[in-house]
Motif scaffolding. Structure first.
Motif, PDB file in Angstrom:
ATOM      1  N   GLN A 108     182.959  66.391 -33.101  1.00 28.00           N
ATOM      2  CA  GLN A 108     183.653  67.248 -34.065  1.00 28.00           C
ATOM      3  C   GLN A 108     183.714  68.695 -33.591  1.00 28.00           C
TER       4      GLN A 108
ATOM      5  N   ALA B  87     186.582  68.591 -31.316  1.00 33.83           N
ATOM      6  CA  ALA B  87     187.807  68.440 -32.110  1.00 33.83           C
ATOM      7  C   ALA B  87     188.165  69.738 -32.826  1.00 33.83           C
TER       8      ALA B  87
ATOM      9  N   GLN C 247     190.086  71.776 -30.266  1.00 31.37           N
ATOM     10  CA  GLN C 247     191.154  71.129 -29.492  1.00 31.37           C
ATOM     11  C   GLN C 247     192.544  71.702 -29.778  1.00 31.37           C
TER      12      GLN C 247
ATOM     13  N   ALA D   5     186.374  68.738 -38.968  1.00 33.73           N
ATOM     14  CA  ALA D   5     187.268  68.371 -37.864  1.00 33.73           C
ATOM     15  C   ALA D   5     187.394  66.853 -37.751  1.00 33.73           C
ATOM     16  N   ASP D   6     188.593  66.406 -37.436  1.00 35.84           N
ATOM     17  CA  ASP D   6     188.904  64.983 -37.300  1.00 35.84           C
ATOM     18  C   ASP D   6     188.580  64.541 -35.878  1.00 35.84           C
ATOM     19  N   VAL D   7     187.707  63.561 -35.740  1.00 35.63           N
ATOM     20  CA  VAL D   7     187.320  63.053 -34.419  1.00 35.63           C
ATOM     21  C   VAL D   7     188.529  62.530 -33.647  1.00 35.63           C
TER      22      VAL D   7
ATOM     23  N   LEU E 189     191.105  64.058 -32.998  1.00 33.01           N
ATOM     24  CA  LEU E 189     191.538  65.123 -32.090  1.00 33.01           C
ATOM     25  C   LEU E 189     190.726  65.108 -30.800  1.00 33.01           C
ATOM     26  N   TYR E 190     189.475  64.730 -30.896  1.00 35.06           N
ATOM     27  CA  TYR E 190     188.643  64.560 -29.694  1.00 35.06           C
ATOM     28  C   TYR E 190     189.196  63.416 -28.848  1.00 35.06           C
ATOM     29  N   ASN E 191     189.457  62.295 -29.498  1.00 31.21           N
ATOM     30  CA  ASN E 191     189.944  61.120 -28.765  1.00 31.21           C
ATOM     31  C   ASN E 191     191.345  61.321 -28.195  1.00 31.21           C
TER      32      ASN E 191
END
Length: 453
Positions: free
Chosen positions: A203, A206, A209, A283-285, A287-289
Protein backbone atom coordinates in the motif's frame (compact mmCIF):
# COMPACT_ATOMS: atom_id res chain seq x y z
CA UNK A 1 -1.89 14.68 8.70
CA UNK A 2 -2.05 16.06 5.18
CA UNK A 3 1.06 16.84 3.16
CA UNK A 4 1.43 17.55 -0.53
CA UNK A 5 3.05 14.74 -2.49
CA UNK A 6 5.49 16.99 -4.32
CA UNK A 7 8.00 19.45 -2.87
CA UNK A 8 7.74 22.02 -5.68
CA UNK A 9 11.10 23.68 -5.12
CA UNK A 10 13.52 20.87 -4.37
CA UNK A 11 16.79 22.66 -5.10
CA UNK A 12 17.13 24.57 -1.80
CA UNK A 13 17.20 21.22 -0.03
CA UNK A 14 19.58 19.45 -2.39
CA UNK A 15 22.74 18.67 -0.47
CA UNK A 16 25.75 20.20 -2.22
CA UNK A 17 28.76 18.22 -3.46
CA UNK A 18 26.91 14.90 -3.85
CA UNK A 19 26.27 15.08 -7.61
CA UNK A 20 28.85 12.40 -8.40
CA UNK A 21 28.90 8.98 -10.09
CA UNK A 22 29.91 7.36 -6.78
CA UNK A 23 29.96 8.50 -3.16
CA UNK A 24 32.57 7.49 -0.62
CA UNK A 25 32.69 7.92 3.14
CA UNK A 26 34.80 11.08 2.75
CA UNK A 27 31.83 12.66 0.91
CA UNK A 28 29.46 12.24 3.85
CA UNK A 29 31.87 12.51 6.79
CA UNK A 30 31.51 16.33 7.04
CA UNK A 31 27.74 15.97 6.94
CA UNK A 32 27.80 13.41 9.75
CA UNK A 33 29.92 15.85 11.77
CA UNK A 34 27.35 18.57 11.14
CA UNK A 35 24.48 16.45 12.38
CA UNK A 36 26.38 15.20 15.42
CA UNK A 37 25.98 18.64 17.01
CA UNK A 38 22.36 19.27 16.01
CA UNK A 39 19.89 19.13 18.92
CA UNK A 40 16.95 17.69 16.97
CA UNK A 41 18.50 14.31 16.14
CA UNK A 42 20.89 11.78 17.61
CA UNK A 43 23.92 10.37 15.79
CA UNK A 44 25.29 7.02 16.98
CA UNK A 45 28.25 5.05 15.75
CA UNK A 46 26.80 1.57 15.35
CA UNK A 47 30.17 -0.04 14.79
CA UNK A 48 32.96 -0.43 12.28
CA UNK A 49 33.38 -1.98 8.85
CA UNK A 50 35.95 -4.66 8.04
CA UNK A 51 38.50 -1.90 7.40
CA UNK A 52 37.46 -0.02 10.52
CA UNK A 53 35.45 2.74 8.87
CA UNK A 54 32.68 4.01 11.15
CA UNK A 55 29.08 3.16 10.33
CA UNK A 56 26.58 5.67 11.69
CA UNK A 57 22.91 5.72 12.55
CA UNK A 58 20.88 8.92 12.73
CA UNK A 59 17.73 8.92 14.90
CA UNK A 60 15.01 11.52 14.39
CA UNK A 61 11.73 11.90 16.26
CA UNK A 62 10.01 10.29 19.20
CA UNK A 63 6.83 8.85 17.73
CA UNK A 64 5.57 5.31 18.18
CA UNK A 65 5.77 4.39 14.48
CA UNK A 66 9.35 3.32 13.83
CA UNK A 67 11.02 3.40 10.42
CA UNK A 68 14.50 2.09 9.52
CA UNK A 69 16.16 3.19 6.27
CA UNK A 70 19.61 2.23 5.02
CA UNK A 71 21.61 2.94 1.89
CA UNK A 72 24.79 1.78 0.17
CA UNK A 73 24.57 -1.78 1.42
CA UNK A 74 26.20 -2.28 -1.96
CA UNK A 75 29.11 0.12 -2.00
CA UNK A 76 28.69 1.21 -5.61
CA UNK A 77 25.00 2.13 -5.21
CA UNK A 78 24.99 5.65 -3.82
CA UNK A 79 21.94 7.43 -5.26
CA UNK A 80 19.85 6.97 -2.12
CA UNK A 81 22.67 8.17 0.12
CA UNK A 82 22.51 11.58 -1.56
CA UNK A 83 18.71 11.58 -1.36
CA UNK A 84 18.76 10.80 2.37
CA UNK A 85 20.93 13.85 3.01
CA UNK A 86 18.53 15.89 0.86
CA UNK A 87 15.77 14.67 3.17
CA UNK A 88 17.75 15.70 6.23
CA UNK A 89 18.22 19.17 4.73
CA UNK A 90 14.49 19.39 4.19
CA UNK A 91 13.70 18.25 7.72
CA UNK A 92 16.09 20.76 9.32
CA UNK A 93 14.87 23.73 7.26
CA UNK A 94 13.29 26.46 9.44
CA UNK A 95 10.22 26.64 7.21
CA UNK A 96 9.52 22.98 7.94
CA UNK A 97 9.62 23.34 11.73
CA UNK A 98 5.86 23.00 12.24
CA UNK A 99 5.55 19.98 9.95
CA UNK A 100 8.66 18.39 11.47
CA UNK A 101 7.16 18.75 14.95
CA UNK A 102 3.92 17.11 13.81
CA UNK A 103 5.76 14.38 11.96
CA UNK A 104 8.13 13.47 14.77
CA UNK A 105 5.28 13.28 17.25
CA UNK A 106 4.04 10.32 15.21
CA UNK A 107 7.20 8.62 13.89
CA UNK A 108 10.77 7.84 14.81
CA UNK A 109 13.08 7.58 11.82
CA UNK A 110 16.39 5.73 11.91
CA UNK A 111 18.81 6.25 8.99
CA UNK A 112 22.00 4.30 8.24
CA UNK A 113 23.37 6.38 5.35
CA UNK A 114 26.28 4.18 4.21
CA UNK A 115 26.30 0.60 5.43
CA UNK A 116 29.25 -0.49 3.28
CA UNK A 117 31.94 2.23 3.37
CA UNK A 118 34.67 -0.23 2.34
CA UNK A 119 32.79 -1.18 -0.80
CA UNK A 120 32.12 2.50 -1.47
CA UNK A 121 35.85 3.24 -1.27
CA UNK A 122 36.64 0.82 -4.09
CA UNK A 123 33.39 1.32 -6.06
CA UNK A 124 32.46 -2.27 -5.35
CA UNK A 125 29.18 -4.02 -4.66
CA UNK A 126 30.73 -6.24 -1.99
CA UNK A 127 32.45 -5.45 1.29
CA UNK A 128 36.17 -5.81 2.01
CA UNK A 129 35.70 -9.54 2.64
CA UNK A 130 34.21 -9.95 -0.82
CA UNK A 131 30.81 -10.66 0.74
CA UNK A 132 27.58 -9.34 -0.74
CA UNK A 133 26.05 -7.96 2.45
CA UNK A 134 22.56 -8.35 1.00
CA UNK A 135 23.11 -12.10 0.82
CA UNK A 136 24.30 -12.28 4.42
CA UNK A 137 21.06 -11.98 6.36
CA UNK A 138 21.16 -15.61 7.51
CA UNK A 139 24.85 -16.38 8.06
CA UNK A 140 25.75 -12.85 9.25
CA UNK A 141 29.41 -13.36 8.39
CA UNK A 142 30.05 -9.67 7.64
CA UNK A 143 30.37 -7.09 10.43
CA UNK A 144 28.18 -4.74 8.37
CA UNK A 145 25.41 -7.34 8.12
CA UNK A 146 25.69 -8.03 11.84
CA UNK A 147 25.28 -4.31 12.57
CA UNK A 148 22.18 -4.01 10.40
CA UNK A 149 20.54 -7.05 11.94
CA UNK A 150 21.38 -5.88 15.47
CA UNK A 151 19.90 -2.46 14.70
CA UNK A 152 16.69 -4.02 13.39
CA UNK A 153 16.33 -6.27 16.43
CA UNK A 154 16.89 -3.37 18.78
CA UNK A 155 14.67 -0.87 16.97
CA UNK A 156 11.91 -3.32 16.00
CA UNK A 157 10.82 -1.09 13.12
CA UNK A 158 7.33 -1.20 11.71
CA UNK A 159 8.65 -0.12 8.29
CA UNK A 160 11.95 -0.56 6.48
CA UNK A 161 13.27 1.26 3.40
CA UNK A 162 15.85 -0.92 1.65
CA UNK A 163 17.57 1.51 -0.72
CA UNK A 164 19.61 0.36 -3.72
CA UNK A 165 20.69 1.17 -7.28
CA UNK A 166 20.00 -1.15 -10.20
CA UNK A 167 22.02 -1.38 -13.39
CA UNK A 168 20.98 0.91 -16.23
CA UNK A 169 20.05 -1.99 -18.51
CA UNK A 170 16.73 -2.71 -16.78
CA UNK A 171 13.83 -1.62 -18.98
CA UNK A 172 10.47 -0.51 -17.58
CA UNK A 173 8.33 -3.49 -18.48
CA UNK A 174 7.27 -3.43 -22.15
CA UNK A 175 8.29 0.19 -22.64
CA UNK A 176 11.39 1.38 -24.55
CA UNK A 177 12.72 3.20 -21.50
CA UNK A 178 15.03 2.53 -18.58
CA UNK A 179 13.36 1.75 -15.27
CA UNK A 180 14.34 4.92 -13.40
CA UNK A 181 12.63 3.74 -10.22
CA UNK A 182 11.82 0.11 -9.44
CA UNK A 183 9.91 -0.94 -6.34
CA UNK A 184 9.06 -4.13 -4.49
CA UNK A 185 7.32 -5.29 -1.34
CA UNK A 186 9.48 -8.41 -0.86
CA UNK A 187 8.01 -11.78 -0.01
CA UNK A 188 8.33 -13.18 3.48
CA UNK A 189 8.05 -16.86 2.52
CA UNK A 190 8.55 -19.14 -0.47
CA UNK A 191 4.82 -19.14 -1.17
CA UNK A 192 4.90 -15.34 -1.56
CA UNK A 193 1.85 -14.94 0.63
CA UNK A 194 0.47 -11.57 1.61
CA UNK A 195 0.02 -10.90 5.30
CA UNK A 196 -0.81 -7.63 7.03
CA UNK A 197 2.76 -6.31 7.13
CA UNK A 198 3.47 -7.12 3.49
CA UNK A 199 0.15 -5.62 2.46
CA UNK A 200 1.13 -2.39 4.23
CA UNK A 201 4.35 -2.27 2.18
CA UNK A 202 2.34 -2.81 -1.01
CA UNK A 203 0.00 0.00 0.00
CA UNK A 204 2.91 2.37 0.61
CA UNK A 205 4.03 1.72 -2.97
CA UNK A 206 0.47 1.98 -4.28
CA UNK A 207 0.14 5.31 -2.45
CA UNK A 208 2.88 6.87 -4.64
CA UNK A 209 2.31 4.97 -7.89
CA UNK A 210 -0.01 7.54 -9.55
CA UNK A 211 2.38 10.38 -8.75
CA UNK A 212 5.40 8.43 -10.03
CA UNK A 213 3.61 7.55 -13.24
CA UNK A 214 2.81 11.23 -13.72
CA UNK A 215 6.41 12.32 -13.15
CA UNK A 216 8.19 9.62 -15.18
CA UNK A 217 5.59 7.90 -17.35
CA UNK A 218 6.66 4.49 -18.60
CA UNK A 219 9.87 4.61 -16.53
CA UNK A 220 8.67 2.60 -13.48
CA UNK A 221 9.36 -1.06 -12.84
CA UNK A 222 8.65 -3.72 -10.27
CA UNK A 223 10.90 -6.57 -9.25
CA UNK A 224 9.62 -10.12 -9.27
CA UNK A 225 8.87 -11.18 -5.71
CA UNK A 226 10.73 -14.50 -5.75
CA UNK A 227 11.67 -15.27 -2.18
CA UNK A 228 15.35 -14.77 -1.37
CA UNK A 229 16.01 -16.30 2.02
CA UNK A 230 19.51 -14.78 2.34
CA UNK A 231 18.45 -11.21 1.54
CA UNK A 232 17.76 -8.63 4.23
CA UNK A 233 14.56 -7.35 2.67
CA UNK A 234 12.95 -10.77 2.60
CA UNK A 235 14.33 -11.61 6.05
CA UNK A 236 12.98 -8.40 7.54
CA UNK A 237 9.62 -9.08 5.86
CA UNK A 238 9.63 -12.49 7.56
CA UNK A 239 10.24 -10.68 10.86
CA UNK A 240 6.98 -8.79 10.35
CA UNK A 241 8.57 -5.54 9.15
CA UNK A 242 6.75 -3.81 6.28
CA UNK A 243 9.67 -3.56 3.89
CA UNK A 244 9.91 -1.49 0.70
CA UNK A 245 12.75 -2.05 -1.74
CA UNK A 246 13.66 1.01 -3.83
CA UNK A 247 16.01 0.50 -6.78
CA UNK A 248 17.27 3.70 -8.40
CA UNK A 249 17.88 3.34 -12.11
CA UNK A 250 18.99 5.28 -15.13
CA UNK A 251 17.40 8.14 -17.03
CA UNK A 252 18.50 9.41 -20.42
CA UNK A 253 21.13 12.14 -20.27
CA UNK A 254 21.64 11.64 -16.53
CA UNK A 255 24.84 9.72 -15.82
CA UNK A 256 24.85 10.65 -12.12
CA UNK A 257 21.20 9.61 -11.57
CA UNK A 258 20.02 12.96 -10.33
CA UNK A 259 16.48 12.24 -11.56
CA UNK A 260 16.36 9.10 -9.42
CA UNK A 261 17.84 11.07 -6.52
CA UNK A 262 15.05 13.68 -6.77
CA UNK A 263 12.40 10.97 -6.98
CA UNK A 264 13.84 9.19 -3.93
CA UNK A 265 13.68 12.40 -1.93
CA UNK A 266 10.07 12.95 -2.92
CA UNK A 267 9.17 9.35 -2.07
CA UNK A 268 10.70 9.60 1.39
CA UNK A 269 8.74 12.76 2.20
CA UNK A 270 5.52 11.21 0.91
CA UNK A 271 6.04 7.95 2.79
CA UNK A 272 6.91 9.63 6.08
CA UNK A 273 3.76 11.73 5.85
CA UNK A 274 1.64 8.74 4.85
CA UNK A 275 2.95 6.59 7.70
CA UNK A 276 2.47 9.40 10.22
CA UNK A 277 -1.12 9.95 9.09
CA UNK A 278 -1.93 6.33 8.16
CA UNK A 279 -3.18 7.67 4.83
CA UNK A 280 -1.39 4.91 2.91
CA UNK A 281 -4.00 2.51 4.29
CA UNK A 282 -6.50 3.93 1.80
CA UNK A 283 -4.31 2.96 -1.19
CA UNK A 284 -5.56 0.21 -3.50
CA UNK A 285 -3.09 -2.68 -3.81
CA UNK A 286 -4.19 -2.98 -7.43
CA UNK A 287 -2.03 0.06 -8.15
CA UNK A 288 0.97 -1.86 -6.84
CA UNK A 289 0.15 -4.84 -9.04
CA UNK A 290 -0.28 -2.54 -12.05
CA UNK A 291 3.43 -1.61 -12.04
CA UNK A 292 5.07 -3.64 -14.85
CA UNK A 293 7.88 -6.02 -14.05
CA UNK A 294 11.41 -4.96 -14.87
CA UNK A 295 12.73 -6.32 -18.15
CA UNK A 296 16.29 -7.29 -17.27
CA UNK A 297 18.74 -6.48 -20.05
CA UNK A 298 16.05 -4.73 -22.07
CA UNK A 299 18.20 -1.62 -22.52
CA UNK A 300 21.48 -1.17 -24.36
CA UNK A 301 23.73 1.86 -24.31
CA UNK A 302 24.07 2.17 -28.10
CA UNK A 303 22.15 0.31 -30.78
CA UNK A 304 23.21 0.43 -34.44
CA UNK A 305 20.42 -0.91 -36.64
CA UNK A 306 20.85 -2.35 -40.11
CA UNK A 307 24.64 -2.73 -40.20
CA UNK A 308 26.08 -4.78 -43.07
CA UNK A 309 28.65 -7.34 -41.93
CA UNK A 310 30.58 -9.52 -44.39
CA UNK A 311 32.72 -12.54 -43.59
CA UNK A 312 34.08 -14.39 -46.59
CA UNK A 313 31.20 -15.04 -48.97
CA UNK A 314 28.57 -14.44 -46.26
CA UNK A 315 26.89 -11.08 -45.85
CA UNK A 316 24.23 -10.26 -43.25
CA UNK A 317 22.38 -7.16 -42.13
CA UNK A 318 22.43 -7.11 -38.34
CA UNK A 319 21.85 -4.91 -35.34
CA UNK A 320 24.88 -4.25 -33.15
CA UNK A 321 24.67 -3.27 -29.48
CA UNK A 322 27.40 -1.50 -27.54
CA UNK A 323 27.62 -1.14 -23.80
CA UNK A 324 29.84 1.45 -22.16
CA UNK A 325 31.90 1.21 -18.99
CA UNK A 326 31.19 4.46 -17.17
CA UNK A 327 33.71 3.61 -14.43
CA UNK A 328 36.82 1.44 -14.23
CA UNK A 329 38.60 1.03 -17.57
CA UNK A 330 35.80 3.06 -19.29
CA UNK A 331 36.11 0.78 -22.32
CA UNK A 332 33.13 0.29 -24.60
CA UNK A 333 32.49 -3.26 -25.75
CA UNK A 334 30.36 -4.95 -28.37
CA UNK A 335 27.56 -6.49 -26.34
CA UNK A 336 25.37 -8.32 -28.84
CA UNK A 337 24.86 -8.90 -32.57
CA UNK A 338 21.93 -10.07 -34.66
CA UNK A 339 18.21 -9.41 -34.38
CA UNK A 340 17.94 -6.88 -31.55
CA UNK A 341 14.48 -5.61 -32.44
CA UNK A 342 13.18 -6.45 -28.95
CA UNK A 343 15.68 -4.12 -27.27
CA UNK A 344 15.75 -0.40 -26.66
CA UNK A 345 18.75 1.85 -26.16
CA UNK A 346 19.80 5.13 -24.64
CA UNK A 347 21.15 5.98 -28.11
CA UNK A 348 19.67 4.32 -31.20
CA UNK A 349 20.86 4.91 -34.78
CA UNK A 350 19.95 3.55 -38.18
CA UNK A 351 23.09 2.71 -40.21
CA UNK A 352 21.20 1.08 -43.06
CA UNK A 353 23.41 0.92 -46.17
CA UNK A 354 26.65 1.17 -44.22
CA UNK A 355 29.07 -1.69 -43.71
CA UNK A 356 31.38 -2.63 -40.88
CA UNK A 357 35.09 -2.15 -41.42
CA UNK A 358 37.82 -2.75 -38.87
CA UNK A 359 40.08 0.20 -38.18
CA UNK A 360 43.85 0.19 -38.34
CA UNK A 361 46.40 1.23 -35.72
CA UNK A 362 48.47 4.29 -36.61
CA UNK A 363 52.06 3.54 -35.51
CA UNK A 364 53.75 6.20 -33.40
CA UNK A 365 57.29 6.13 -34.74
CA UNK A 366 57.82 9.87 -34.47
CA UNK A 367 56.18 12.69 -32.54
CA UNK A 368 52.61 13.43 -33.65
CA UNK A 369 50.57 16.53 -32.88
CA UNK A 370 46.93 15.49 -33.16
CA UNK A 371 44.24 18.12 -33.40
CA UNK A 372 40.66 17.39 -34.45
CA UNK A 373 41.27 18.11 -38.12
CA UNK A 374 44.25 15.75 -38.25
CA UNK A 375 42.29 13.14 -36.32
CA UNK A 376 39.42 13.24 -38.82
CA UNK A 377 41.90 12.95 -41.70
CA UNK A 378 43.33 9.78 -40.14
CA UNK A 379 39.84 8.36 -39.69
CA UNK A 380 39.17 8.93 -43.40
CA UNK A 381 42.34 6.98 -44.12
CA UNK A 382 41.12 4.09 -41.97
CA UNK A 383 43.03 4.72 -38.70
CA UNK A 384 40.90 4.46 -35.57
CA UNK A 385 43.56 4.15 -32.87
CA UNK A 386 47.28 4.53 -32.16
CA UNK A 387 50.03 2.16 -31.17
CA UNK A 388 53.41 2.85 -29.69
CA UNK A 389 54.95 5.23 -27.17
CA UNK A 390 52.34 7.56 -25.65
CA UNK A 391 55.04 10.17 -25.09
CA UNK A 392 55.15 10.67 -28.87
CA UNK A 393 51.48 11.66 -29.05
CA UNK A 394 50.41 15.22 -28.26
CA UNK A 395 46.63 15.13 -28.57
CA UNK A 396 44.30 18.14 -28.59
CA UNK A 397 41.54 16.44 -30.59
CA UNK A 398 38.02 16.78 -29.18
CA UNK A 399 37.31 13.23 -30.41
CA UNK A 400 38.10 10.15 -28.30
CA UNK A 401 41.80 9.29 -28.68
CA UNK A 402 42.62 5.61 -28.26
CA UNK A 403 46.20 4.57 -27.60
CA UNK A 404 47.18 0.88 -27.45
CA UNK A 405 43.57 -0.23 -26.79
CA UNK A 406 42.87 -3.69 -25.41
CA UNK A 407 41.16 -6.17 -27.73
CA UNK A 408 40.65 -3.85 -30.70
CA UNK A 409 37.97 -4.93 -33.14
CA UNK A 410 39.24 -7.45 -35.69
CA UNK A 411 38.13 -8.14 -39.26
CA UNK A 412 34.55 -8.70 -38.14
CA UNK A 413 32.68 -7.64 -35.02
CA UNK A 414 32.74 -10.15 -32.17
CA UNK A 415 31.25 -10.11 -28.69
CA UNK A 416 33.29 -8.31 -26.02
CA UNK A 417 35.70 -6.78 -28.49
CA UNK A 418 36.39 -3.10 -28.11
CA UNK A 419 33.71 -0.99 -29.79
CA UNK A 420 36.06 0.91 -32.12
CA UNK A 421 35.55 0.51 -35.87
CA UNK A 422 34.50 2.24 -39.07
CA UNK A 423 31.27 2.43 -41.07
CA UNK A 424 31.77 2.69 -44.82
CA UNK A 425 29.38 3.21 -47.74
CA UNK A 426 29.11 1.01 -50.85
CA UNK A 427 32.12 2.79 -52.38
CA UNK A 428 34.22 1.96 -49.33
CA UNK A 429 34.36 5.57 -48.14
CA UNK A 430 34.40 6.15 -44.38
CA UNK A 431 31.11 7.84 -43.46
CA UNK A 432 31.07 7.30 -39.72
CA UNK A 433 33.40 5.99 -37.03
CA UNK A 434 32.73 4.39 -33.69
CA UNK A 435 35.46 5.37 -31.23
CA UNK A 436 35.13 3.64 -27.87
CA UNK A 437 31.37 3.41 -28.32
CA UNK A 438 30.79 6.99 -29.50
CA UNK A 439 29.37 7.42 -33.02
CA UNK A 440 31.08 10.17 -35.03
CA UNK A 441 30.24 11.50 -38.47
CA UNK A 442 33.18 11.83 -40.85
CA UNK A 443 34.36 14.33 -41.96
CA UNK A 444 32.15 16.73 -39.95
CA UNK A 445 33.32 15.38 -36.59
CA UNK A 446 29.86 15.50 -35.00
CA UNK A 447 29.69 13.18 -31.98
CA UNK A 448 26.17 11.79 -31.89
CA UNK A 449 26.28 10.27 -28.41
CA UNK A 450 28.86 12.11 -26.29
CA UNK A 451 29.14 10.70 -22.80
CA UNK A 452 26.70 12.32 -20.40
CA UNK A 453 23.87 12.70 -22.91
Amino acid sequence: MAKAMTIPDYHPYQQAHLNKPQLQFSDIAPLIEHYQVQPWLTVTELGRSVKQQPIYQLQLGQGDKRILAWSQMHGDESTATAALFDLLNYLQAPEQAAWREQLFAEITLYIIPMLNPDGAAKHSRVNAQGIDINRDALALQSPEGQLLMAAAKQIKPHFAFNLHDQNRFHAAGPYPNPATISLLAPAYNAEREINASRRAAMQLIAHVQPWLEQQIPQHIGRYADDWSARSFGDTFAAMGISTVLVESGAYRGDDNRQMARWLNFQLYVAWLAAIASDSYQQADVALYNAIPFNRSGGMKDVLLQGLTVSIGDTTATVDLAINLALTGDRRARIDELGDLSLFSAFHQFSVQGLAFKAGQAYPLNTALSLDTEAHLALLQQGYTHFSGDKALLQASSRLPVLLNPLRPTQGSPQLWQGATFLLVNTQGKVVQAVLNGQLISVPSGVIHNPLGT
